[in-house]
Scaffold this motif. Structure first.
Motif, PDB file in Angstrom:
ATOM      1  N   LEU A   1      44.266  65.873 -78.986  1.00 28.80           N
ATOM      2  CA  LEU A   1      43.811  64.516 -79.294  1.00 28.80           C
ATOM      3  C   LEU A   1      43.233  63.872 -78.046  1.00 28.80           C
ATOM      4  O   LEU A   1      43.815  63.962 -76.967  1.00 28.80           O
ATOM      5  CB  LEU A   1      44.961  63.646 -79.780  1.00 28.80           C
TER       6      LEU A   1
ATOM      7  N   ARG B   1      42.751  60.997 -75.609  1.00 30.66           N
ATOM      8  CA  ARG B   1      43.508  59.797 -75.236  1.00 30.66           C
ATOM      9  C   ARG B   1      42.923  59.222 -73.963  1.00 30.66           C
ATOM     10  O   ARG B   1      42.592  59.958 -73.039  1.00 30.66           O
ATOM     11  CB  ARG B   1      44.978  60.129 -74.936  1.00 30.66           C
ATOM     12  N   MET B   2      42.819  57.919 -73.875  1.00 28.50           N
ATOM     13  CA  MET B   2      42.462  57.337 -72.584  1.00 28.50           C
ATOM     14  C   MET B   2      43.741  57.186 -71.758  1.00 28.50           C
ATOM     15  O   MET B   2      44.844  57.202 -72.297  1.00 28.50           O
ATOM     16  CB  MET B   2      41.714  56.022 -72.743  1.00 28.50           C
TER      17      MET B   2
ATOM     18  N   GLU C   1      46.590  54.735 -72.792  1.00 34.37           N
ATOM     19  CA  GLU C   1      47.405  55.022 -73.973  1.00 34.37           C
ATOM     20  C   GLU C   1      48.325  56.213 -73.739  1.00 34.37           C
ATOM     21  O   GLU C   1      49.413  56.274 -74.307  1.00 34.37           O
ATOM     22  CB  GLU C   1      46.569  55.153 -75.251  1.00 34.37           C
TER      23      GLU C   1
ATOM     24  N   GLU D   1      57.378  52.414 -82.113  1.00 38.28           N
ATOM     25  CA  GLU D   1      56.098  51.710 -81.966  1.00 38.28           C
ATOM     26  C   GLU D   1      55.952  50.558 -82.959  1.00 38.28           C
ATOM     27  O   GLU D   1      55.454  49.497 -82.618  1.00 38.28           O
ATOM     28  CB  GLU D   1      54.933  52.691 -82.149  1.00 38.28           C
ATOM     29  N   LYS D   2      56.314  50.822 -84.208  1.00 36.14           N
ATOM     30  CA  LYS D   2      56.233  49.763 -85.231  1.00 36.14           C
ATOM     31  C   LYS D   2      57.584  49.049 -85.243  1.00 36.14           C
ATOM     32  O   LYS D   2      58.422  49.275 -86.130  1.00 36.14           O
ATOM     33  CB  LYS D   2      55.910  50.368 -86.597  1.00 36.14           C
TER      34      LYS D   2
ATOM     35  N   SER E   1      47.440  52.402 -86.337  1.00 37.79           N
ATOM     36  CA  SER E   1      46.728  51.743 -85.245  1.00 37.79           C
ATOM     37  C   SER E   1      47.669  51.417 -84.091  1.00 37.79           C
ATOM     38  O   SER E   1      48.880  51.328 -84.269  1.00 37.79           O
ATOM     39  CB  SER E   1      46.072  50.467 -85.762  1.00 37.79           C
ATOM     40  N   THR E   2      47.091  51.262 -82.926  1.00 39.54           N
ATOM     41  CA  THR E   2      47.786  50.749 -81.749  1.00 39.54           C
ATOM     42  C   THR E   2      46.857  49.708 -81.126  1.00 39.54           C
ATOM     43  O   THR E   2      45.706  49.582 -81.559  1.00 39.54           O
ATOM     44  CB  THR E   2      48.034  51.851 -80.704  1.00 39.54           C
TER      45      THR E   2
ATOM     46  N   PHE F   1      45.468  50.042 -78.460  1.00 40.60           N
ATOM     47  CA  PHE F   1      44.402  50.815 -77.815  1.00 40.60           C
ATOM     48  C   PHE F   1      43.341  51.244 -78.829  1.00 40.60           C
ATOM     49  O   PHE F   1      42.183  51.440 -78.471  1.00 40.60           O
ATOM     50  CB  PHE F   1      44.978  52.061 -77.151  1.00 40.60           C
ATOM     51  N   ARG F   2      43.784  51.434 -80.081  1.00 44.79           N
ATOM     52  CA  ARG F   2      42.868  51.865 -81.152  1.00 44.79           C
ATOM     53  C   ARG F   2      43.209  51.103 -82.422  1.00 44.79           C
ATOM     54  O   ARG F   2      43.861  51.624 -83.323  1.00 44.79           O
ATOM     55  CB  ARG F   2      42.984  53.375 -81.381  1.00 44.79           C
TER      56      ARG F   2
ATOM     57  N   ASP G   1      44.532  55.734 -85.072  1.00 48.45           N
ATOM     58  CA  ASP G   1      44.779  56.608 -83.929  1.00 48.45           C
ATOM     59  C   ASP G   1      43.667  57.620 -83.660  1.00 48.45           C
ATOM     60  O   ASP G   1      43.581  58.164 -82.578  1.00 48.45           O
ATOM     61  CB  ASP G   1      46.108  57.339 -84.167  1.00 48.45           C
TER      62      ASP G   1
ATOM     63  N   TYR H   1      37.704  52.849 -77.594  1.00 45.98           N
ATOM     64  CA  TYR H   1      38.768  52.503 -76.663  1.00 45.98           C
ATOM     65  C   TYR H   1      38.911  50.984 -76.601  1.00 45.98           C
ATOM     66  O   TYR H   1      37.957  50.288 -76.306  1.00 45.98           O
ATOM     67  CB  TYR H   1      38.443  53.000 -75.244  1.00 45.98           C
ATOM     68  N   TRP H   2      40.128  50.505 -76.832  1.00 40.30           N
ATOM     69  CA  TRP H   2      40.470  49.087 -76.845  1.00 40.30           C
ATOM     70  C   TRP H   2      39.869  48.368 -78.046  1.00 40.30           C
ATOM     71  O   TRP H   2      39.208  48.997 -78.870  1.00 40.30           O
ATOM     72  CB  TRP H   2      40.086  48.372 -75.537  1.00 40.30           C
TER      73      TRP H   2
END
Lengths: 221, 579
Positions: A42, A44-45, A48, A102-103, B68-69, B71-72, B76, B81-82
């Protein structure tokens, strides 16, 4: 369907075929339980990745007792049947253990709901839920699993079971087993040629001459 | 405190471009192809869809199953980004403003995940004041921009059909995909009550346009960005070939601080902070081209004060930041009972709708001045976080495979219900034109800075009755279409005066524009008709900033056309030594 073969048939000869093959490499080949890195493959930046590592370093949200209770309940909600396995077969509880971190809005309804359930069982049977026999467990579950006929004084239990049903269903139908069960047939290179003829016929619909003339179409195999 | 100094780049560029989305990508592409030396500043990370896209991932390959987060926010696997919030980069609101501001931080910007809805503005869209007396006319008309729409259609590729509509111009189209099943049902229902439904117009390659980009293979995941470049992203379609000319130096993680000017008030370059080493840099150029997004470009101009530009750069008109407006939005959704228990097959199609409804009515006969178009969705989509939620609101209402059931439940019977209801969803959303107003704006917050010490934006925006009445009309229309097709509405039916008839918060549709508007009069506009600042002839803005009005169309295709037109103007002016 052999994914690689179908991709080759579709895009071979274009400069981009390599990219598609690369993109599909991990599909199906990768074991879903692979613990090594949940983000294998995946994109990812940096920020994150750091946030994920932080969440993973946190202690488990549920106690062992709570997890055991969740596993019994998830298999009541999604048991094995003739089409697919059970929620625990699909490791839905592992997903739940992660997603509550997370949630966070799920944390109190689930933790509190599990305690509510245990207190119901203690009052009725003098045992927590997982120590009850199957018949006793189902007696309590039946009291909270049917929102429209449940007794008003058990409304908190109904709310808990609704929440748990939601997260178990989401966990199961987004697992490899669940996606196969539900029959989602996409996520692979193909040529969209319109609604299949037998389906058009079933609904009494057809494409107009204008659509057939203007839209992109592919030779049917 | 550590030793802080400003590092000046010795190289003198022909252009310094701030931002690599649609506008900045096009400017970099045109200038680099013309042989000019370009420095391209991007505030986020590098991104190439070929290696960075999450295309063709399965839901279980995300630990959060596509949820979602921050960041996204679009999930996901999404290619942006952002979004609504960025750590360390706040923005603030005046009074009870509800503005929502989406910010991408990556090469290609929002074009990596956008909806690819690629609509030309029509002749009327440039002359609205002449039609209804509201807002202002553009200093240009459709005939000025048409040649650039044509060039972009050919360069980038867009599918659609020529329908000969008065204000939805024909283009140079690739063939559209055939409608999906629910889209055929929508089309039948809507056209039956005189609402047109035509093939959508998306920049996705149903046929190849060159050897560098692949042909769409119908995974429906344009939102994740495309590994074979089968759709338009600035990163893949513009930045990549621009870099290949050798004329562009791309600097990522470069957050622009100020546009630098000399004693004559001309732009000389840009100062920025490198987010990786937190050092201060300056890069110099003959021209500065702002493409940081409508609000970021306005922020940059307002933060670039000097003796010659005391009200912010090129802002003697005091319009920079003003006339900020987003598309209106309202939506409804439900299920089509006739699709319960439907046959399974792959209907991913392209990423987005195969049909849509362009604005079809005459506003002179309505109580609101501007139109909207309708977007549609539904069908057998890839399961993701949220799948199966609240089945207890469904499974007691319908007969499932011949059996009437009690709501809720568990077990094998519940599994049957999930299978039965899968693929029956349908939804629609309006995207309309609001009125750009001087008193709806963003400005510099006098007391707040971001983590780089750059003063942030404060938003002061509102909807007027025009937009609220338009949303009311949208909802009434959607209900009619849903009713006509036999759909059951499950959400979005709670509208009334209490919630502005479901009208989205301003900014939420992510089509913000108007903050650096163009015009012929330097007293009421910041830019001339070439997107060149009236007060600073070597400063240009090529994002959503220059827009005088939105139109009832998504703005990206027009950002691209305007940026190409301005970039060709810059090349020309440089040849003539006017810049």
């Amino acid at each position: 369907m052999d994914r690689r073969k179908s991709i080759k048939a579709l895009v071979i000869g274009t400069l981009s075929a390599g990219a598609v093959l690369e993109a599909c490499k991990t599909n199906g080949d990768q074991h879903p339980d692979a613990k090594a890195d949940a983000f294998a493959g995946l994109n990812r930046m940096q920020e994150e990745k750091a946030a994920y590592d932080k969440v993973m370093a946190e202690p488990a949200f549920f106690t062992d007792h709570e997890m055991k209770t969740i596993i019994v309940l998830e298999d009541i909600i999604i048991p094995k049947d003739e089409i697919s396995g059970s929620a625990s077969d699909a490791k839905v509880h592992d997903f739940i253990a992660f997603i509550v971190k997370e949630k966070t809005e799920l944390q109190t309804p689930l933790k509190g709901g599990l305690r509510w359930l245990d207190l119901q069982c203690l009052k009725r049977f003098e045992k927590p839920f997982i120590s009850c026999d199957h018949q006793q467990q189902m007696q309590v579950v039946d009291d909270i699993a049917w929102p429209e006929k449940a007794k008003p004084e058990l409304a908190q239990g109904v709310a808990f079971f609704n929440t748990l049903r939601n997260i178990v269903a989401t966990g199961f139908y987004t697992s490899e087993m669940g996606v196969k069960d539900i029959g989602y047939a996409g996520n692979q290179p193909n040529q969209w040629n319109g609604v299949p003829d037998d389906v058009l016929k079933q609904y009494g619909l057809s494409y107009s001459e204008k659509e057939l003339k203007e839209c992109v179409s592919f030779d049917k195999a | 405190m550590e030793d802080l100094q400003i590092k000046k780049q010795p190289k003198q560029y022909d252009a310094v471009i701030v931002g690599s989305g649609a506008g900045g990508g096009m400017a970099a592409y045109v200038l680099a192809k013309a042989g000019l030396k370009v420095c391209l500043l991007e505030a986020g990370a590098d991104f190439d869809p070929a290696k960075d896209s999450n295309q063709l991932k399965n839901p279980w390959e995300s630990p959060r199953r596509g949820a979602s987060t921050k960041f996204r926010p679009f999930g996901d696997f999404d290619g942006c980004y952002w979004g609504w919030e960025i750590d360390g980069e706040p923005y603030t609101h005046a009074n009870d403003t509800k503005w929502e501001w989406w910010r991408a931080r990556m090469v290609g910007g929002r074009t990596n995940h956008w909806g690819r809805i690629s609509l030309r503005f029509g002749p009327k869209d440039f002359k609205r004041r002449s039609i209804d007396g509201l807002g202002d006319d553009w200093p240009i008309g459709y005939e000025d921009i048409k040649p650039y729409y044509d060039k972009i259609d050919r360069l980038i590729g867009v599918f659609g059909t020529n329908e000969g509509l008065a204000n939805d111009p024909d283009g140079i189209f690739l063939p559209p995909p055939k409608p999906r099943l629910h889209e055929l049902m929508i089309k039948k229902a809507a056209t039956g009550i005189n609402i047109p439904v035509i093939p959508s117009r998306l920049s996705i390659l149903t046929k190849p346009v060159n050897k560098e980009r692949g042909q769409c293979f119908f995974c429906g995941q344009c939102g994740r960005s495309c590994k074979i470049y089968g759709d338009f992203s600035s990163s893949s379609v513009l930045i990549k070939p621009a870099l290949e000319t050798g004329n562009v130096d791309l600097v990522t993680q470069a957050m622009a601080r100020e546009v630098l000017t000399n004693k004559d008030g001309l732009a000389t370059g840009v100062s920025y902070i490198n987010k990786t080493d937190m050092q201060e840099y300056q890069v110099m150029g003959r021209t500065v081209i702002l493409a940081a997004s409508a609000c970021e470009s306005a922020r940059l101009m307002l933060n670039s004060k000097s003796q010659r530009h005391p009200n912010g750069l090129a802002n003697s008109s005091d319009v920079v930041g003003r006339y900020l407006h987003d598309s209106t939005g309202a939506a409804i959704g439900g299920v089509l009972p006739q699709l319960f228990g439907r046959k399974r097959y792959n209907e991913d199609g392209v990423g987005g709708m195969h049909v849509y409804t362009p604005w079809w009515l005459d506003n002179k006969k309505l109580d609101f001045p501007r139109g909207y178009h309708i977007e549609y969705w539904g069908g057998m989509e890839q399961p993701a976080y949220g799948f199966g939620w609240n089945v207890q609101n469904m499974n007691g209402k319908y007969v499932v495979n011949g059996k009437k059931k009690e709501a809720g439940g568990y077990g094998a019977s519940l599994k049957e219900d999930y299978r039965f209801f899968y693929g029956a969803s349908v939804g629609m959303a309006g995207r309309g034109e609001g009125i750009a107003r001087r008193d709806s704006y963003c400005e510099i917050d006098p007391s707040t800075v971001d983590k780089y010490g750059i003063p942030v934006l404060r938003f002061n925006t509102s909807w007027s009755d025009y937009e609220i009445k338009q949303a009311k009309h949208m909802k009434e229309t959607f209900r009619e279409i849903m009713h006509e097709m036999g759909a059951v509405i499950t959400w979005g039916d709670d509208d009334g005066p209490h919630n502005n008839y479901g009208l989205s918060n301003p900014g939420n549709i992510i089509h913000e524009a108007g903050t650096v508007r163009m015009g012929n009069d330097p007293k009421t506009s910041a830019l001339n008709k070439w997107c060149q600042a009236h007060d600073c002839k070597n400063l240009f803005c090529v994002d959503g900033g220059p827009f005088v009005s939105q139109a009832d169309k998504n703005i990206t295709w027009t950002i691209l056309a305007l940026s190409m037109r301005t970039s060709e103007f810059i090349v020309d002016e440089m040849k003539k030594h006017n810049l």
